[in-house]
Design a protein around this motif. Structure first.
Motif, PDB file in Angstrom:
ATOM      1  N   MET A 194       0.817  -1.209   0.000  1.00  0.00           N
ATOM      2  CA  MET A 194       0.000   0.000   0.000  1.00  0.00           C
ATOM      3  C   MET A 194       0.860   1.273   0.000  1.00  0.00           C
ATOM      4  O   MET A 194       0.411   2.319  -0.452  1.00  0.00           O
ATOM      5  CB  MET A 194      -0.930   0.025   1.210  1.00  0.00           C
ATOM      6  CG  MET A 194      -1.856  -1.162   1.290  1.00  0.00           C
ATOM      7  SD  MET A 194      -3.170  -1.059   0.084  1.00  0.00           S
ATOM      8  CE  MET A 194      -4.168  -2.421   0.612  1.00  0.00           C
ATOM      9  N   SER A 195       2.081   1.172   0.479  1.00  0.00           N
ATOM     10  CA  SER A 195       2.939   2.361   0.493  1.00  0.00           C
ATOM     11  C   SER A 195       3.470   2.688  -0.902  1.00  0.00           C
ATOM     12  O   SER A 195       3.938   3.791  -1.143  1.00  0.00           O
ATOM     13  CB  SER A 195       4.108   2.157   1.461  1.00  0.00           C
ATOM     14  OG  SER A 195       4.988   1.144   0.986  1.00  0.00           O
ATOM     15  N   GLN A 196       3.379   1.736  -1.822  1.00  0.00           N
ATOM     16  CA  GLN A 196       3.868   1.942  -3.179  1.00  0.00           C
ATOM     17  C   GLN A 196       2.751   2.237  -4.178  1.00  0.00           C
ATOM     18  O   GLN A 196       2.995   2.407  -5.365  1.00  0.00           O
ATOM     19  CB  GLN A 196       4.638   0.695  -3.654  1.00  0.00           C
ATOM     20  CG  GLN A 196       5.839   0.343  -2.803  1.00  0.00           C
ATOM     21  CD  GLN A 196       6.917   1.409  -2.876  1.00  0.00           C
ATOM     22  OE1 GLN A 196       7.250   1.882  -3.957  1.00  0.00           O
ATOM     23  NE2 GLN A 196       7.439   1.803  -1.724  1.00  0.00           N
ATOM     24  N   THR A 197       1.503   2.272  -3.675  1.00  0.00           N
ATOM     25  CA  THR A 197       0.362   2.545  -4.548  1.00  0.00           C
ATOM     26  C   THR A 197      -0.468   3.671  -3.946  1.00  0.00           C
ATOM     27  O   THR A 197      -0.337   4.006  -2.771  1.00  0.00           O
ATOM     28  CB  THR A 197      -0.525   1.289  -4.719  1.00  0.00           C
ATOM     29  OG1 THR A 197      -1.072   0.912  -3.444  1.00  0.00           O
ATOM     30  CG2 THR A 197       0.255   0.119  -5.295  1.00  0.00           C
ATOM     31  N   ASP A 198      -1.325   4.242  -4.762  1.00  0.00           N
ATOM     32  CA  ASP A 198      -2.197   5.330  -4.304  1.00  0.00           C
ATOM     33  C   ASP A 198      -3.567   4.762  -3.929  1.00  0.00           C
ATOM     34  O   ASP A 198      -4.145   3.979  -4.680  1.00  0.00           O
ATOM     35  CB  ASP A 198      -2.410   6.354  -5.427  1.00  0.00           C
ATOM     36  CG  ASP A 198      -1.116   7.024  -5.862  1.00  0.00           C
ATOM     37  OD1 ASP A 198      -0.188   7.123  -5.041  1.00  0.00           O
ATOM     38  OD2 ASP A 198      -1.041   7.445  -7.041  1.00  0.00           O
TER      39      ASP A 198
END
Length: 157
Positions: A142-146
């Motif tokens: 989730m930290s690498q996606t919006d």
């Protein structure tokens, strides 16, 4: 240096959202669920009344069976079979009708959701938007996606 340029050129924008959260936030979804629940209850009540009628007639028949003329006994058994079969047909028909009602009521909501996802995807320059509620993508960092859940909800209003 070539590797970093290649990796940057191939960087793709990925979004994620919770299908369940979006659906539960929609007034149309809540209304559809209420309508479906009301429909389920009506069919369940009707089936229960039909089953009660069958049980009462069956018990009455059992009590009187020994004193009935064979032709009357056969007639009542036939009526009981018909009533039983009608109850089964009604139960099966109810299931199909409820399933179809769910499909019919959810179709415009799902179509609207898909349009909103498409709009958010295009306007936001996303290559991919993942539904985090499904098992199709068992891991999403989730930290690498919006998180596009709120953008999708905004598009649906």
């Amino acid at each position: 240096m070539i590797c970093s340029v290649f990796c940057t050129a191939n960087a793709q924008k990925i979004g994620h959202f919770s299908y369940k959260a979006v659906m539960q936030a929609l007034p149309a979804y809540a209304a559809a669920q209420q309508n479906l629940e009301r429909m389920r209850k009506q069919y369940a009540d009707e089936l229960q009344a039909s089953e009660k009628e069958f049980s009462e007639k069956y018990e009455f028949f059992i009590e009187q069976q020994s004193s009935l003329d064979p032709s009357i006994s056969e007639k009542r058994q036939s009526e009981l079979r018909d009533l039983y079969n009608n109850n089964i047909r009604f139960r099966d028909s109810s299931r199909r009708l409820i399933q179809q009602a769910e499909i019919d009521q959810m179709k415009p909501i799902k179509e609207n959701l898909q349009r909103a996802i498409n709009t958010v995807g295009k306007e936001g320059g996303y290559t991919l938007i993942v539904n985090t509620d499904s098992d199709a993508c068992p891991y999403v960092d989730m930290s690498q996606t919006d998180d596009v859940t709120s953008a999708i909800l905004k598009q649906m209003k």
